[in-house]
Scaffold this motif. Sequence first.
Motif, PDB file in Angstrom:
ATOM      1  N   LEU A 218       1.489   6.896  -6.752  1.00 25.16           N
ATOM      2  CA  LEU A 218       0.429   7.837  -7.115  1.00 25.16           C
ATOM      3  C   LEU A 218       0.854   9.272  -6.803  1.00 25.16           C
ATOM      4  O   LEU A 218       0.611  10.190  -7.598  1.00 25.16           O
ATOM      5  CB  LEU A 218      -0.863   7.493  -6.381  1.00 25.16           C
ATOM      6  N   GLY A 219       1.502   9.473  -5.662  1.00 20.83           N
ATOM      7  CA  GLY A 219       1.971  10.808  -5.288  1.00 20.83           C
ATOM      8  C   GLY A 219       3.008  11.326  -6.263  1.00 20.83           C
ATOM      9  O   GLY A 219       2.960  12.484  -6.695  1.00 20.83           O
TER      10      GLY A 219
ATOM     11  N   VAL B 286       2.195   1.842  -3.497  1.00 22.24           N
ATOM     12  CA  VAL B 286       1.134   2.313  -4.387  1.00 22.24           C
ATOM     13  C   VAL B 286       0.869   3.807  -4.135  1.00 22.24           C
ATOM     14  O   VAL B 286       0.782   4.605  -5.075  1.00 22.24           O
ATOM     15  CB  VAL B 286      -0.153   1.479  -4.205  1.00 22.24           C
ATOM     16  N   VAL B 287       0.754   4.199  -2.867  1.00 23.06           N
ATOM     17  CA  VAL B 287       0.501   5.601  -2.537  1.00 23.06           C
ATOM     18  C   VAL B 287       1.685   6.469  -2.977  1.00 23.06           C
ATOM     19  O   VAL B 287       1.498   7.552  -3.529  1.00 23.06           O
ATOM     20  CB  VAL B 287       0.225   5.761  -1.025  1.00 23.06           C
ATOM     21  N   LEU B 288       2.910   5.988  -2.770  1.00 23.25           N
ATOM     22  CA  LEU B 288       4.086   6.733  -3.197  1.00 23.25           C
ATOM     23  C   LEU B 288       4.094   6.909  -4.718  1.00 23.25           C
ATOM     24  O   LEU B 288       4.374   7.994  -5.226  1.00 23.25           O
ATOM     25  CB  LEU B 288       5.372   6.012  -2.748  1.00 23.25           C
TER      26      LEU B 288
ATOM     27  N   ILE C 211       0.839  -1.203   0.000  1.00 21.34           N
ATOM     28  CA  ILE C 211       0.000   0.000   0.000  1.00 21.34           C
ATOM     29  C   ILE C 211       0.876   1.257   0.000  1.00 21.34           C
ATOM     30  O   ILE C 211       0.593   2.226  -0.719  1.00 21.34           O
ATOM     31  CB  ILE C 211      -0.968  -0.002   1.210  1.00 21.34           C
ATOM     32  N   ALA C 212       1.963   1.245   0.761  1.00 23.51           N
ATOM     33  CA  ALA C 212       2.864   2.398   0.807  1.00 23.51           C
ATOM     34  C   ALA C 212       3.467   2.664  -0.570  1.00 23.51           C
ATOM     35  O   ALA C 212       3.561   3.821  -1.000  1.00 23.51           O
ATOM     36  CB  ALA C 212       3.958   2.172   1.847  1.00 23.51           C
TER      37      ALA C 212
END
Length: 189
Positions: free
Chosen positions: A28-29, A24-26, A21-22
Amino acid sequence: MRINKKGSLDISIQAIVIVVIAFVVLGLGLGFVKSTFKDITGTTKEVQAKIKEQILEDMRVSGKKVSVTSQITLERGSQVIENVGIVNTGLSEKVFGIKINYVKKQNPDGSPDTREEAKDEITFFYSDAVDKRLSPTAGDVLPLTISAKSGAAGNYLYKVDVYSCPAPVLEPGAECELYDTRSFFVRVA
């Protein structure tokens, strides 16, 4: 005593899920930031093109050969990018260049500043080579970066001299003549 191996397996699965999840969020950011900067770069290029177009249109309408903003305002320790517009009003292709000259300074209280160091409080970054080739009736802008030192304050008077040479230029300064001159103020608050 019993050891619960199932609990330790749950912790490692949770850790893997959190890491995924980290990432994926990174990702996307980073994608968002990259697209934002791409949009800013595109917008900046569009604004610069519109400014260039507006300067050249104003020069064609007014009949001016050279255009520069008459008053530029800066804060201490900052810089700004301005443009010098040039239109070839001659009947043959010419090569153009600019030179910025310090004239005088007025202190914030209105008194003249006669110190020799006053001319070094504002710096200009531009190409002083005579290398802008323009055909008859064509125009273009030359970028000019203006920087104010942190100790600068007051009104500074400068003039921009535009030189023209017949194309092609064989050696610097050969057969070049003063094409036009414009004065402008740099106000540092």
